[in-house]
Scaffold this motif. Structure first.
Motif, PDB file in Angstrom:
ATOM      1  N   VAL A 172       0.761  -1.183  -0.099  1.00  0.00           N
ATOM      2  CA  VAL A 172       0.108   0.062  -0.033  1.00  0.00           C
ATOM      3  C   VAL A 172       0.837   1.252  -0.023  1.00  0.00           C
ATOM      4  N   ALA A 173       1.952   1.223   0.649  1.00  0.00           N
ATOM      5  CA  ALA A 173       2.842   2.372   0.890  1.00  0.00           C
ATOM      6  C   ALA A 173       3.402   2.542  -0.448  1.00  0.00           C
ATOM      7  N   GLU A 174       3.703   1.426  -1.200  1.00  0.00           N
ATOM      8  CA  GLU A 174       4.247   1.674  -2.622  1.00  0.00           C
ATOM      9  C   GLU A 174       3.194   2.425  -3.596  1.00  0.00           C
TER      10      GLU A 174
ATOM     11  N   ALA B  17      -3.228   1.126  11.015  1.00  0.00           N
ATOM     12  CA  ALA B  17      -2.677   1.534  12.182  1.00  0.00           C
ATOM     13  C   ALA B  17      -1.114   1.929  11.965  1.00  0.00           C
ATOM     14  N   HIS B  18      -0.656   1.074  11.080  1.00  0.00           N
ATOM     15  CA  HIS B  18       1.040   1.455  10.722  1.00  0.00           C
ATOM     16  C   HIS B  18       0.981   2.522   9.913  1.00  0.00           C
ATOM     17  N   LEU B  19       0.267   2.460   8.986  1.00  0.00           N
ATOM     18  CA  LEU B  19       0.345   3.297   7.710  1.00  0.00           C
ATOM     19  C   LEU B  19       0.123   4.920   8.462  1.00  0.00           C
TER      20      LEU B  19
ATOM     21  N   ALA C 298       0.447   5.849  11.589  1.00  0.00           N
ATOM     22  CA  ALA C 298       1.481   6.086  12.329  1.00  0.00           C
ATOM     23  C   ALA C 298       2.844   6.648  11.733  1.00  0.00           C
ATOM     24  N   GLU C 299       2.894   6.112  10.541  1.00  0.00           N
ATOM     25  CA  GLU C 299       3.945   6.703   9.391  1.00  0.00           C
ATOM     26  C   GLU C 299       3.621   7.973   8.670  1.00  0.00           C
ATOM     27  N   GLY C 300       2.369   8.392   8.978  1.00  0.00           N
ATOM     28  CA  GLY C 300       1.962   9.319   8.138  1.00  0.00           C
ATOM     29  C   GLY C 300       1.660   9.733   6.867  1.00  0.00           C
ATOM     30  N   LEU C 301       1.383   8.345   6.434  1.00  0.00           N
ATOM     31  CA  LEU C 301       1.101   8.095   4.754  1.00  0.00           C
ATOM     32  C   LEU C 301      -0.635   8.053   4.655  1.00  0.00           C
ATOM     33  N   ILE C 302      -1.225   7.876   5.693  1.00  0.00           N
ATOM     34  CA  ILE C 302      -2.820   8.026   5.458  1.00  0.00           C
ATOM     35  C   ILE C 302      -3.547   8.580   6.789  1.00  0.00           C
ATOM     36  N   ARG C 303      -4.605   9.210   6.712  1.00  0.00           N
ATOM     37  CA  ARG C 303      -5.300   9.782   7.502  1.00  0.00           C
ATOM     38  C   ARG C 303      -6.929   9.067   7.666  1.00  0.00           C
TER      39      ARG C 303
END
Length: 83
Positions: free
Chosen positions: A19-21, A56-58, A60-65
């Motif tokens: 998802v991050a990619e 939750a991880h994404l 925390a990483e600031g990638l999603i809201r």
């Protein structure tokens, strides 16, 4: 689309990386809605609780809201991928 996951490694980390990619390459552009828990659990054949861990991880990483009742969205200014 079916993605083969390595079941010998934490599945949630693999899905989070995918998802991050997708965020980094513009598949999910800034401000766009991220597929729901149900959609991702179906795509990757994983439990909804695993997708919750991914979100939750994404977050925390600031990638999603997340917006209650609306879903999860790509952060307006996602961190720039290094490398």
């Amino acid at each position: 689309m079916s993605v083969d996951l390595d079941r010998t490694r934490p599945v949630w980390r693999q899905v989070a990386a995918i998802v991050a990619e997708r965020i980094a390459d513009g598949t999910y552009p800034a401000g766009a809605r991220v597929p729901s828990v149900v959609e991702l659990s179906t795509e990757f054949s994983i439990a909804a609780s695993t997708v919750q861990k991914v979100f939750a991880h994404l977050k925390a990483e600031g990638l999603i809201r997340t917006e209650v009742g609306l879903g999860s969205f790509v952060a307006d200014q996602p961190p720039v991928a290094e490398g």
